[in-house]
Design an enzyme around this catalytic site. Structure first.
Site, mmCIF file in Angstrom:
data_model
loop_
_atom_site.group_PDB
_atom_site.id
_atom_site.type_symbol
_atom_site.label_atom_id
_atom_site.label_comp_id
_atom_site.label_asym_id
_atom_site.label_seq_id
_atom_site.Cartn_x
_atom_site.Cartn_y
_atom_site.Cartn_z
ATOM 1 N N GLY A 119 0.789 -1.235 0.000
ATOM 2 C CA GLY A 119 0.000 0.000 0.000
ATOM 3 C C GLY A 119 0.813 1.272 0.000
ATOM 4 N N ARG A 138 -5.735 -8.399 -8.880
ATOM 5 C CA ARG A 138 -6.815 -9.190 -9.459
ATOM 6 C C ARG A 138 -7.212 -8.568 -10.794
ATOM 7 N NH1 ARG A 138 -7.136 -13.876 -7.750
ATOM 8 N NH2 ARG A 138 -9.247 -14.045 -8.585
ATOM 9 N N HIS A 160 0.929 0.809 -13.148
ATOM 10 C CA HIS A 160 1.761 -0.318 -13.581
ATOM 11 C C HIS A 160 3.218 0.120 -13.585
ATOM 12 C CE1 HIS A 160 2.718 -4.071 -15.605
ATOM 13 N NE2 HIS A 160 3.514 -3.373 -16.398
ATOM 14 N N ASP A 190 -9.342 -1.259 -18.857
ATOM 15 C CA ASP A 190 -10.336 -1.864 -19.749
ATOM 16 C C ASP A 190 -10.309 -3.370 -19.509
ATOM 17 O OD1 ASP A 190 -8.299 -1.598 -22.813
ATOM 18 O OD2 ASP A 190 -8.078 -2.823 -21.009
ATOM 19 N N ASP A 215 -3.567 -4.487 -18.328
ATOM 20 C CA ASP A 215 -2.631 -3.370 -18.536
ATOM 21 C C ASP A 215 -2.724 -2.770 -19.935
ATOM 22 O OD1 ASP A 215 -0.290 -5.428 -16.753
ATOM 23 O OD2 ASP A 215 -1.631 -3.892 -15.945
HETATM 24 C C1 GRF Z 1 3.511 -1.138 -7.473
HETATM 25 O O1 GRF Z 1 4.783 -1.188 -8.063
HETATM 26 C C2 GRF Z 1 2.462 -1.068 -8.548
HETATM 27 O O2 GRF Z 1 2.883 -0.419 -9.733
HETATM 28 C C3 GRF Z 1 2.215 -2.514 -8.831
HETATM 29 O O3 GRF Z 1 2.259 -3.144 -7.570
HETATM 30 C C4 GRF Z 1 3.150 -2.414 -6.730
HETATM 31 C C5 GRF Z 1 2.351 -2.151 -5.481
HETATM 32 O O4 GRF Z 1 2.930 -1.359 -4.630
HETATM 33 N N1 GRF Z 1 0.946 -2.733 -9.479
HETATM 34 P P1 GRF Z 1 2.190 -0.797 -3.309
HETATM 35 O O5 GRF Z 1 1.324 -1.899 -2.747
HETATM 36 O O6 GRF Z 1 1.357 0.406 -3.710
HETATM 37 O O7 GRF Z 1 3.323 -0.427 -2.425
#
Ligand code: GRF
Length: 220
Positions: free
Chosen positions: A14, A93, A111, A143, A147
């Protein structure tokens, strides 16, 4: 500026959620976190939410017969909290049409690569191994693909010769924490216009600023 009510979906640490919380508490993001939802009961992001007095709950995907049923429950919870924008922050998910149709052009994801290159999971190692010289991160509307949604904002970082997946991930994460609040702020300002695959950022509406009349005039 009206505050957009967001629902943040997480699965892990998080840190992106934390970056959004920090910007809201600093008064530099016109948003309100209406609810934090994790599909993983042990996600540290839940602790971050509780530390800041935010409504946080677990909707465990394992308790549902399939993705649609799980997403239907997410929609119920999000609507019950008056959510206007769904923010996927390390939510591991795939999202179905059930959620996308409930929040059209109102579901964002982050991403850790420069989409469309390197979609999917565990991308940092693939980036280093492939030998590209630049990578970065992307916020996009979601969508039905993985990604593949229209891109809102990207940031670029160099891939250094001594990088491994960990050092690259850390450099990219810093930029994630800058671009995600920015994407949400642009949404709150009503400045994101989806045109097919592209997202146009409209100029800030200053008409209200100039509407003020003063007597005597402010400038001679
Ligand atoms: C991040 O690098 C995000 O881009 C990817 O998962 C990671 C999660 O990080 N989808 P966090 O849980 O917000 O620290």
């Amino acid at each position: 500026m009206a505050k957009v009510k967001i629902g943040v979906l997480i699965s892990g640490s998080g840190s992106n959620l934390q970056a959004i919380i920090d910007r809201i508490e600093a008064g530099t993001l016109d948003a309100e976190i209406a609810v934090v939802i994790s599909n993983e009961p042990e996600a540290y992001g839940l602790t971050r939410a509780e530390k800041h007095g935010l409504p946080a709950l677990v909707v465990n995907h394992r308790d549902f017969p399939g993705r649609e049923a799980f997403d239907l429950r997410l929609v119920e919870v999000l609507r019950a909290h008056g959510v206007e924008l769904v923010v996927l922050a390390g939510f591991m998910r795939l999202i179905t049409r059930t959620l996308l149709e409930a929040f059209p052009h109102r579901v964002m994801n982050i991403h850790p690569a420069l989409l469309p290159a390197f979609p999917g999971v565990h991308v940092w190692g693939k980036v280093v191994d492939y030998g590209v010289k630049f990578s970065g991160c992307t916020v996009h509307f979601v969508d039905e693909g993985a990604d593949t949604g229209p891109i809102i904002i990207q940031a670029v970082v160099p891939v250094l010769d001594d990088d491994d997946a960990e050092t690259l991930a850390a450099r990219i994460l810093k930029q994630e924490h800058r671009i995600y609040p920015r994407a949400i702020q642009l949404f709150a300002e009503g400045r994101l216009k989806v045109e097919g695959r592209r997202v146009r950022v409209l100029p800030l509406d200053r008409s209200q600023d100039e509407a003020a009349l003063a007597n005597p005039r402010l400038e001679d």
